[in-house]
Design a protein around this motif. Structure first.
Motif, PDB file in Angstrom:
ATOM      1  N   GLU A 157     -32.808  -5.239  12.342  1.00 49.56           N
ATOM      2  CA  GLU A 157     -33.536  -5.246  13.459  1.00 49.56           C
ATOM      3  C   GLU A 157     -33.008  -6.705  14.310  1.00 49.56           C
ATOM      4  N   ILE A 158     -32.734  -6.379  15.285  1.00 47.24           N
ATOM      5  CA  ILE A 158     -31.921  -7.342  16.402  1.00 47.24           C
ATOM      6  C   ILE A 158     -33.368  -8.126  17.071  1.00 47.24           C
ATOM      7  N   LEU A 159     -33.207  -9.444  16.772  1.00 47.88           N
ATOM      8  CA  LEU A 159     -34.238 -10.458  17.177  1.00 47.88           C
ATOM      9  C   LEU A 159     -33.935 -10.830  18.622  1.00 47.88           C
ATOM     10  N   VAL A 160     -32.550 -11.514  18.755  1.00 49.67           N
ATOM     11  CA  VAL A 160     -31.994 -11.751  19.921  1.00 49.67           C
ATOM     12  C   VAL A 160     -30.871 -10.847  20.373  1.00 49.67           C
ATOM     13  N   ARG A 161     -30.531 -10.524  21.339  1.00 45.35           N
ATOM     14  CA  ARG A 161     -29.552  -9.577  21.710  1.00 45.35           C
ATOM     15  C   ARG A 161     -28.351 -10.255  22.138  1.00 45.35           C
ATOM     16  N   GLN A 180     -32.075  -9.416  11.530  1.00 48.19           N
ATOM     17  CA  GLN A 180     -32.888  -9.648  10.276  1.00 48.19           C
ATOM     18  C   GLN A 180     -32.967  -8.425   9.594  1.00 48.19           C
ATOM     19  N   GLY A 181     -33.034  -8.285   8.445  1.00 45.92           N
ATOM     20  CA  GLY A 181     -33.103  -7.068   7.415  1.00 45.92           C
ATOM     21  C   GLY A 181     -33.060  -7.372   5.992  1.00 45.92           C
ATOM     22  N   PHE A 182     -33.406  -6.397   5.168  1.00 43.58           N
ATOM     23  CA  PHE A 182     -32.983  -6.758   3.972  1.00 43.58           C
ATOM     24  C   PHE A 182     -32.729  -5.404   3.056  1.00 43.58           C
ATOM     25  N   PRO A 183     -31.568  -5.305   2.500  1.00 38.92           N
ATOM     26  CA  PRO A 183     -30.519  -6.330   1.982  1.00 38.92           C
ATOM     27  C   PRO A 183     -30.128  -7.001   3.455  1.00 38.92           C
ATOM     28  N   THR A 184     -29.424  -7.958   3.166  1.00 40.50           N
ATOM     29  CA  THR A 184     -28.706  -8.804   4.304  1.00 40.50           C
ATOM     30  C   THR A 184     -27.746  -7.727   5.018  1.00 40.50           C
ATOM     31  N   PRO A 185     -27.841  -7.473   6.293  1.00 38.19           N
ATOM     32  CA  PRO A 185     -27.035  -6.639   6.935  1.00 38.19           C
ATOM     33  C   PRO A 185     -25.611  -7.121   7.054  1.00 38.19           C
ATOM     34  N   VAL A 228     -16.225  -4.425  26.988  1.00 43.65           N
ATOM     35  CA  VAL A 228     -17.639  -4.385  26.428  1.00 43.65           C
ATOM     36  C   VAL A 228     -17.644  -4.634  24.954  1.00 43.65           C
ATOM     37  N   TYR A 229     -18.157  -5.879  24.536  1.00 48.02           N
ATOM     38  CA  TYR A 229     -18.246  -6.331  23.030  1.00 48.02           C
ATOM     39  C   TYR A 229     -19.337  -5.714  22.576  1.00 48.02           C
ATOM     40  N   SER A 230     -19.454  -5.217  21.176  1.00 49.95           N
ATOM     41  CA  SER A 230     -20.514  -4.460  20.598  1.00 49.95           C
ATOM     42  C   SER A 230     -20.499  -5.143  19.115  1.00 49.95           C
ATOM     43  N   ALA A 231     -21.717  -5.582  18.570  1.00 49.72           N
ATOM     44  CA  ALA A 231     -21.879  -5.996  17.434  1.00 49.72           C
ATOM     45  C   ALA A 231     -22.731  -4.728  16.546  1.00 49.72           C
ATOM     46  N   VAL A 232     -22.421  -4.495  15.381  1.00 47.95           N
ATOM     47  CA  VAL A 232     -22.964  -3.329  14.586  1.00 47.95           C
ATOM     48  C   VAL A 232     -23.553  -3.982  13.597  1.00 47.95           C
ATOM     49  N   ALA A 233     -24.635  -4.091  13.035  1.00 46.04           N
ATOM     50  CA  ALA A 233     -25.402  -4.435  11.825  1.00 46.04           C
ATOM     51  C   ALA A 233     -25.938  -3.240  11.053  1.00 46.04           C
ATOM     52  N   THR A 234     -25.350  -3.375   9.681  1.00 44.15           N
ATOM     53  CA  THR A 234     -25.603  -2.178   9.088  1.00 44.15           C
ATOM     54  C   THR A 234     -26.225  -2.527   7.661  1.00 44.15           C
ATOM     55  N   ASN A 235     -27.065  -1.818   6.838  1.00 49.19           N
ATOM     56  CA  ASN A 235     -27.459  -1.932   5.450  1.00 49.19           C
ATOM     57  C   ASN A 235     -27.857  -0.685   5.028  1.00 49.19           C
ATOM     58  N   GLU A 450     -38.471   1.541  11.486  1.00 48.27           N
ATOM     59  CA  GLU A 450     -37.554   1.323  12.553  1.00 48.27           C
ATOM     60  C   GLU A 450     -36.183   0.991  12.049  1.00 48.27           C
ATOM     61  N   GLY A 451     -35.008   1.553  12.557  1.00 49.94           N
ATOM     62  CA  GLY A 451     -33.691   1.339  12.428  1.00 49.94           C
ATOM     63  C   GLY A 451     -33.150   2.176  11.271  1.00 49.94           C
ATOM     64  N   ARG A 452     -34.241   2.746  10.348  1.00 53.39           N
ATOM     65  CA  ARG A 452     -33.570   3.730   9.376  1.00 53.39           C
ATOM     66  C   ARG A 452     -33.274   5.127   9.731  1.00 53.39           C
ATOM     67  N   SER A 453     -32.402   5.736   9.047  1.00 48.58           N
ATOM     68  CA  SER A 453     -31.913   7.130   9.456  1.00 48.58           C
ATOM     69  C   SER A 453     -32.608   8.074   8.297  1.00 48.58           C
TER      70      SER A 453
END
Length: 1465
Positions: A157-161, A180-185, A228-235, A450-453
């Motif tokens: 979950e992105i807290l600050v974009r 934030q997320g668990f396990p650590t993204p 355009v710069y993108s950041a992708v967080a995955t767990n 939220e955020g899960r597939s």
């Protein structure tokens, strides 16, 4: 006795017994126990001995009081004995003491050993207890850890974009975001979709991650870093991303760009190969039957010509006309002469019509066949089949709507509901979403993280059990799709702007406002889906929502989601009481508090908005093939949101119904395959929607499965009947097998001898068995083949005929006529009929002579002095009662041909009571011909003929005979019915008559028929349409007159429509205008529009067909008018963007605006990025302009002008690319070509440059150079180029061949602009001389003596030190080197030393520097081409003095020394 559940910690606690002790410990304890028992026995014996000794002593003491001598002696003796005994006793005591000491030592050692054992036991027990406690604690912690991790587990979950940045070039950029997320993204950074790799560009990027805060730093940003710069967080539970735009600007006054275009990737168009291919299917896949779970490959073998390895046509597979793409279920292959589609695991979703299309420039070749997929064997007998076509809709943060199609339950009990399962992507843990079965094919799944597939599947339930699960859906992520809509650009000073979330600009909002627009977006019997808009302002903190419900009239509110807050602006409310109305309200909450409730919704009652469809209409079955039947049916009257139809079949008389299709079909026609040939079947149809299935339709009529009408067999017996050198008349026999239908005609193909290809002779079928083939070559040999056709199609062609030589028949006269017949015999006349001869002679038949004679007479008389063109003739002036015979002779230009055979004898005599044919119209308006024959008998038959050929076409005529009266009715009279009609009556003495129906008589009869049969209402105007400026479509017609009792109907696609909101219908009977206005015209309105009018018995109708392109044109016009109307309500463009070119070679974009006001905002954008201009457009003038100076490729892109205020917005787009860009270049060429200056000569050391100045020059312009009228290509000798305002031609090392006329040409699309220079004679000589001088000067400059580097301009040194001045020199030949001090030669000594190494490295060394050495030292470097002089100022200060302040030393600047005159020469 009640059972108490054991607590979890008791279940997990391990209870230990003494079995944990090891063998050594048990042995030591046993030995210690044995020694303790022995010690106890020894101490008991010792105490007993001491007791006996004490008793003896006390006894002797008591006797020694009174003793006699005898006794004394005895006592003395006794004393000696006692002493001896005492000694012995003492010895014993010593021995005992020693033993006691030894025993005491042993006991002490034993005590020590016992203590050690006790300590070891205590230590072991303590250690085991600790181990036990540790095991129990670790077990409990592991349990709690799993529970805690399960509670902590969540998707990223992105807290600050990320925030967008606009910076100047060479500045650093830092992008931050918090997740934030668990396990650590795991976080990855992307630039325009490409992964950023630090190793790929060392030092360019720096990536850090600390406690969830991630940073990307771009060091010294370059203009190319704009992206355009993108950041992708995955767990394992999901994936989130955030992006921001980085704009890097250059600080240049002359930079024409005022904004930066962000690259946007567009999909490449699908291109059909530009090569013509011929594709032939050799082997095709057919109708296929499979079961769920099986594998299958559909394959076609192809012959593609030409066979090119690098270029192939494109193969596409379609499933029910939808393009098939590769997936984990399907794989495609095309190549090596075959195309295949493979299924790894079949499901009913795969059932349908599959089409293979091979596309090339030569066209499209395709093949289609149906794939049937039956249900797999159920897990429980009687369970239904699996649902299919699972789809996910409206995915949000915590819920998604799942839809599917129901299975066909022909052989099973009906489905009573469905279970929906979900599974997180990456796991195999399926969770059932609903406790009770869902009765409709739609369900909102809630409780997502939220955020899960997730993926989903559905199982059907009936009374027998649960079906197999459906095919899993595509993965869907629980994310809010409206997050990106909250992005907003904030414009700062100058060109700066920041892209941020809208809620971050709302200021310090603590408690959010109430949500708005709360409404029910979906209503069903089991749930209601509420939707609302987020509060405004909403604040920066994350929002959650709480929903409250209240029964209408109760006055109390109940919170629906008290246990879990909702994060999406929609929620499905379950557990609503049936039949009761509810109102709802929503509250927003963040960490600061709870908002006020929203406005209360209108009363909502949980009920199904759609109902089960009605049964389909009439079912018709028709023959198709030996194993298939075509089933068609009428659509149901109530067809709400249909998903399709199921078709069932049953063998007649068995009542055992089987499903024909296992997936609903969308159309009302279906080919049922796999039937038994010769068997009789009946069919029925069910309609399906999300609520369920309709009742079965009425059963079709019984149909026998057999092949439909087939094409006839081939004709035979091809014979040549005539040949004129250019054509051949052929005759043939009819086919032996007609194919079950009358033969409609014949097709003839011809082929010349020794030719391979057959050519079509007739494009339409020939009805007769005689045909003349035209266009043949005289003297050539031909062969023919003929194919017959009927209703089923064209049959196989006959075998080729023998070779016929195209050689004209030499007989000039025509052949004989044949088939002579007679009718209408009267007292002095009769009618004779015949057929024309096949061979017409050397010229066409001009007519016929009819000859007659009395039967016994030998002389023939000719009836007609002039020939008759008809093949029948009424012969008059015959003698009554005479018997005549007749013959016919054909006539052409060459003469009279051979006469026909003589006819049979005919008696010329009219029968008594003979009557003629009459024409009329009956009371129902039917046209007829009537004939009465009083002489009829019971065996008599009336035979009606047209043109003296028997009428057998019952489709056009109807014959009714009653007694002596017969009528010939015309069913559908038309102009084709004109002609001569005759009737003859059998079993009479030749009773017959004829009637000539000409056009005048036909028109009279048709007028009478229409007046009686079809009284019509005359129309002034047929049904037409017009489109209003609001996009409304008006259909109207006008009648001549309508009575007050007239009625009318509007019918659209065979369905009557009535006056309502969608169709506003009215009729003005005074004017006869009937109209219908449709406010919104959509794709559903395609079809046929009909108006039916009834006024008493009179009626009329008018239709308008709006299908295909005609409908699309109206739809587009209506939609355009509607959008134009809406657009013009606010600010809009009166003229859209267009362009022109100014005299200064600037491209000007122009548009005109209207309906603006002061608050209207106008913007220019390029590729969706703001395009800043120096001046703000003046909207009051109504014209906005944008200048693009000096157009180049970097100016290509999409330019957009936008208008916006509170009334609405409008946009105009102009794409500067492709043809538009080329046209702009041509327009610039027109201005620049006119402004081009004369060609000028510029000499350079490399050669001669010809240059032409103009206002602007670009490489894209169509400019060419010519030498002596020959186009000059760019090469090493002549190079063509240009700059911003100049085009040039560089001639390297010019020679005499380069003399001549030079022409510069620029083409503007219409005209050529020329500039000419004659580079010959003095012009060439002067230029060549100057070139030689410049070349020599350049050579001298290159090879003269020079100092490359190494000497400073100022040197400061302390007295007594050694100074070394070193530099590098160059020259060809090697230069002469001279050192000077104050312009005087330096005398070499131990104090001054000069050194030259390799004629390249020069140094001056001053040892023991003194103040006298201060001054200017010069180095002269010179050869025959010249040289240069460098001065170095040396300053010496004394020891102890402060070093003088001097500026940093710099490279010494040389002074040129001219070369000698001889060297230049």
């Amino acid at each position: 006795m009640s059972l108490v559940t054991v607590p979890f910690y008791q279940k997990r606690h391990k209870h230990y017994d003494q079995s944990y002790r090891n063998i050594q410990t048990r042995y030591l304890l046993d030995e210690y126990a044995a020694k303790k028992r022995a010690s106890t026995q020894s101490s008991t014996q010792k105490s007993f001995t001491q007791k006996l000794s004490s008793q003896k002593t006390s006894s002797s003491a008591s006797i020694g009081g009174t003793v006699c001598r005898l006794c004394a002696k005895r006592i003395k003796t006794s004393s000696a004995e006692e002493e001896e005994d005492e000694d012995k006793n003492r010895y014993r005591s010593l021995v005992a003491a020693y033993g006691e000491t030894k025993r005491q030592r042993f006991l002490r050692e034993l005590d020590q050993l016992e203590e050690n054992v006790h300590q070891a036991r205590s230590f072991a027990q303590e250690k085991l207890d600790k181990y036990s406690i540790q095991q129990m604690v670790e077990s409990k912690m592991a349990w709690e850890r799993c529970t805690h991790e399960e509670r902590m587990r969540r998707a990223p979950e992105i807290l600050v974009r990320l925030r967008s940045h606009t910076v100047w070039e060479s500045m650093p950029v830092k992008l931050f975001f918090t997740v934030q997320g668990f396990p650590t993204p795991v976080v990855q950074w992307y630039k325009d979709g490409s992964l950023i790799c630090q190793a790929g560009d060392p030092g360019k990027y720096r990536i850090e991650s600390n406690y969830g805060v991630h940073m990307l730093e771009i060091d010294r940003a370059h203009f190319d870093d704009t992206a355009v710069y993108s950041a992708v967080a995955t767990n394992v539970h999901g994936q989130v991303s955030t992006n921001a735009a980085v704009m890097v600007k250059r600080f240049r006054d002359d930079d024409p760009l005022h904004s930066v275009r962000l690259p946007i990737g567009l999909p490449l168009p699908s291109v059909i190969p530009y090569t013509h291919f011929d594709v032939q299917f050799l082997e095709k896949f057919g109708v296929t039957f499979r079961r769920e779970g099986e594998t299958l490959t559909l394959k076609c073998t192809l012959l593609v010509s030409p066979d090119l390895k690098r270029v192939q046509p494109r193969a596409e597979w379609y499933h029910n006309n939808v393009l098939v793409k590769e997936s984990k279920w399907t794989k495609m292959f095309f190549g090596e002469g075959q195309a295949s589609l493979s299924f790894s695991h079949l499901n009913k979703d795969d059932e349908g019509l599959y089409t293979l299309r091979i596309l090339s420039r030569g066209g499209v070749s395709d093949h289609s066949a149906f794939l049937f997929v039956r249900d797999a064997d159920p897990l429980v007998t009687g369970a239904p089949g699996a649902p299919m076509d699972l789809r996910c809709h409206d995915a949000n943060r915590d819920y998604v709507i799942v839809t599917w199609k129901p299975p066909n339950t022909t052989t099973e009990s009906p489905v009573i509901g469905y279970f929906i399962d979900r599974c997180e992507v990456g796991t195999n843990n399926w969770v059932q979403c609903n406790d009770a079965p869902v009765k409709i094919c739609q369900y909102p799944v809630t409780g997502l993280f939220e955020g899960r597939s997730y993926i989903f599947r559905v199982r059907a339930v009936n009374n027998a059990g649960i079906s197999r699960p459906s095919r899993v859906s595509e993965a869907v992520a629980a994310l809010d799709p409206v997050d990106l809509k909250r992005l907003q650009a904030v414009h700062l000073e100058g060109d700066k702007e920041i892209v941020t979330y809208q809620d971050e600009l709302e200021g310090d909002v603590q408690i959010p406002g109430p949500p708005t627009n709360v409404h029910a977006s979906e209503i069903s019997k089991t749930y209601v889906v509420l939707s609302w808009d987020p509060p405004a302002p909403r604040g920066k903190e994350p929002l959650a929502y709480f929903i409250e419900k209240s029964i209408v009239g109760s006055g109390t509110w109940q919170r629906v989601n008290a246990q879990m807050a909702v994060r999406s602006p929609r929620y499905a409310v379950f557990d609503l009481a049936e039949g009761k109305s509810y109102v709802f309200r929503v509250l927003a909450a963040n960490k600061h508090g709870l908002s006020d409730p929203s406005e209360i919704t209108s009363p909502i009652q949980a009920q199904d908005t759609i109902v089960v469809p009605s049964a389909p209409g009439r079912v018709l079955a028709s023959r198709n093939t030996k194993t298939s039947v075509v089933v068609q049916w009428d659509k149901p009257k109530h067809a709400e949101d249909l998903l399709g139809y199921y078709v069932d079949c049953c063998v007649a008389g068995s009542n055992l119904w089987e499903p024909c299709n296992h997936k609903p079909i969308d159309y009302n026609r279906f080919v049922v395959h796999g039937l038994t040939t010769g068997e009789q079947y009946i069919f029925r149809v069910k309609a399906v929607n999300a609520v369920g299935m309709s009742e079965n339709s009425q059963e079709s009529d019984i149909i026998k499965v057999q092949a439909a009408l087939t094409a006839p067999s081939h004709p035979y017996g091809i014979t040549l009947l005539n040949c004129d050198g250019h054509s051949m008349t052929l005759g043939w026999k009819v086919p032996k097998f007609s194919g079950g239908a009358a033969i409609l005609g014949y097709y003839i193909d011809k082929r010349e001898a020794r030719h391979k290809n057959w050519h079509e002779v007739n494009s339409s079928p020939v009805k007769e068995t005689i045909f003349t083939v035209e266009g043949l070559t005289e003297g050539s040999l031909y062969e023919f083949k003929i194919a017959a056709t009927n209703l089923a199609g064209i049959g196989q062609p006959s075998d080729p005929s023998e070779l016929f030589k195209c050689e004209a028949w030499t007989m000039p006269e025509p052949g004989p006529a044949y088939d002579l017949t007679f009718c209408e015999v009267r007292d002095t006349s009769l009618v004779m009929l015949w057929k024309a001869p096949v061979y017409s002679g050397s010229s066409p038949i001009s007519g016929y002579f009819v000859d007659y004679k009395e039967e016994d007479s030998g002389e023939w008389l000719t009836v007609n002095e002039a020939t008759t063109a008809n093949r029948y003739l009424k012969i008059n002036d015959l003698h009554q009662g005479k018997i005549y015979v007749f013959r016919v002779r054909a006539v052409n230009a060459s003469g009279v041909g051979k006469p026909s055979d003589t006819s049979e004898p005919v008696l010329i005599e009219a029968k008594a009571g003979t009557k003629e044919i009459s024409a009329g119209v009956d009371e129902e308006g039917n046209i007829y011909l009537s004939f009465d024959c009083p002489e009829v008998t019971d065996a008599s038959q009336f035979t009606w003929c047209k043109s003296y050929e028997e009428i057998t076409d019952t489709g056009k005529f109807n014959i009714e005979t009653a007694g002596d009266h017969s009528k010939l009715y015309f069913k559908n009279p038309d102009k084709m019915d004109l002609g001569t009609y005759s009737v003859s009556v059998s079993d009479t003495d030749g009773v017959s008559s004829s009637f000539a129906l000409d056009e005048k008589e036909f028109d009279r009869l048709m007028t009478l028929s229409n007046e009686i049969k079809n009284p019509t209402i005359p129309l002034k105007s047929e049904l037409a349409y017009e489109i209003f400026d609001k996009g409304q479509v008006r259909f109207w017609l006008q009648a001549e007159h309508l009575s007050p009792d007239a009625s009318f109907r509007f019918i659209i696609n065979d369905r009557e429509v009535s006056d309502g909101e969608r169709h506003k219908i009215k009729c003005d009977k005074s004017t006869g205008i009937i109209e219908m206005v449709m406010d919104r015209f959509t794709t559903e309105n395609e079809g046929t529009y009909t108006v039916q009018i009834h006024d008493g018995k009179a009626k009329n109708q008018s239709s308008l067909v709006l299908i295909g392109d005609a409908f699309k044109a109206i739809l587009d016009e209506a939609e355009f008018q509607r959008k134009e109307f809406l657009r013009k309500q606010g600010p809009h463009f009166a003229e859209y963007l267009h362009w022109d070119v100014t005299e200064n070679c600037d491209v000007r974009l122009i548009c005109k605006v209207a309906n603006t006001k002061k608050e209207t905002v106008f913007k220019w954008l390029k590729d969706d990025a703001l395009y800043e201009t120096k001046t703000v457009p003046n909207l009051e003038k109504g014209v906005c302009e944008l200048l693009i100076p000096k157009l180049s490729k970097k100016d290509q892109g999409e330019y957009k002008a936008t208008l916006k205020d509170e009334r609405g917005q409008d946009a105009s787009i102009l794409e500067i690319a492709g043809k538009v860009y080329d046209d702009m270049i041509l327009a610039l060429s027109r201005v620049c070509g006119a402004s081009a200056s004369p060609i000028k000569i510029l000499c350079t050391p490399e050669g001669i440059r010809l240059q032409c100045s103009m206002k602007y020059f670009a490489e894209e312009m169509k400019a060419n150079w010519y030498h002596k009228d020959a186009k000059i290509p760019s090469s090493e000798h002549m190079k063509i180029g240009g700059s911003g305002e100049m085009a040039w031609l560089q001639i390297y090392e010019p020679t005499e061949k380069d003399k001549g006329k030079y022409t510069f040409e620029i083409f503007d699309g219409k005209d050529n602009h020329h500039r000419i220079l004659d580079l010959s004679g003095p012009a060439f000589d002067e230029a060549f001389s100057e070139f030689q001088q410049l070349k020599a000067a350049a050579f001298a400059e290159k090879n003269r003596g020079k100092v490359i580097g190494g000497l400073p301009d100022v040197v400061t040194i302390m007295e007594g030190k050694t100074l070394n001045l070193t530099c590098t020199v160059f020259g060809n030949p090697d230069p002469e080197v001279v050192w000077l001090k104050n312009d005087k030669d330096i005398q070499l000594s131990e104090h001054f030393a000069v050194k030259v190494e390799q004629a390249k490295y020069v140094s001056l060394t001053i040892k023991g520097v003194t103040s006298e050495d201060s001054g200017t030292y010069s180095l002269n470097v010179k050869n025959k081409y010249g040289g240069e002089k460098i001065d170095v100022t040396v300053s010496v200060y004394k020891h102890g003095e402060e070093m003088p302040e001097i500026s940093l030393p710099q490279q010494a600047k040389p002074m040129l020394i001219p070369a000698s005159a001889s060297a230049l020469a």
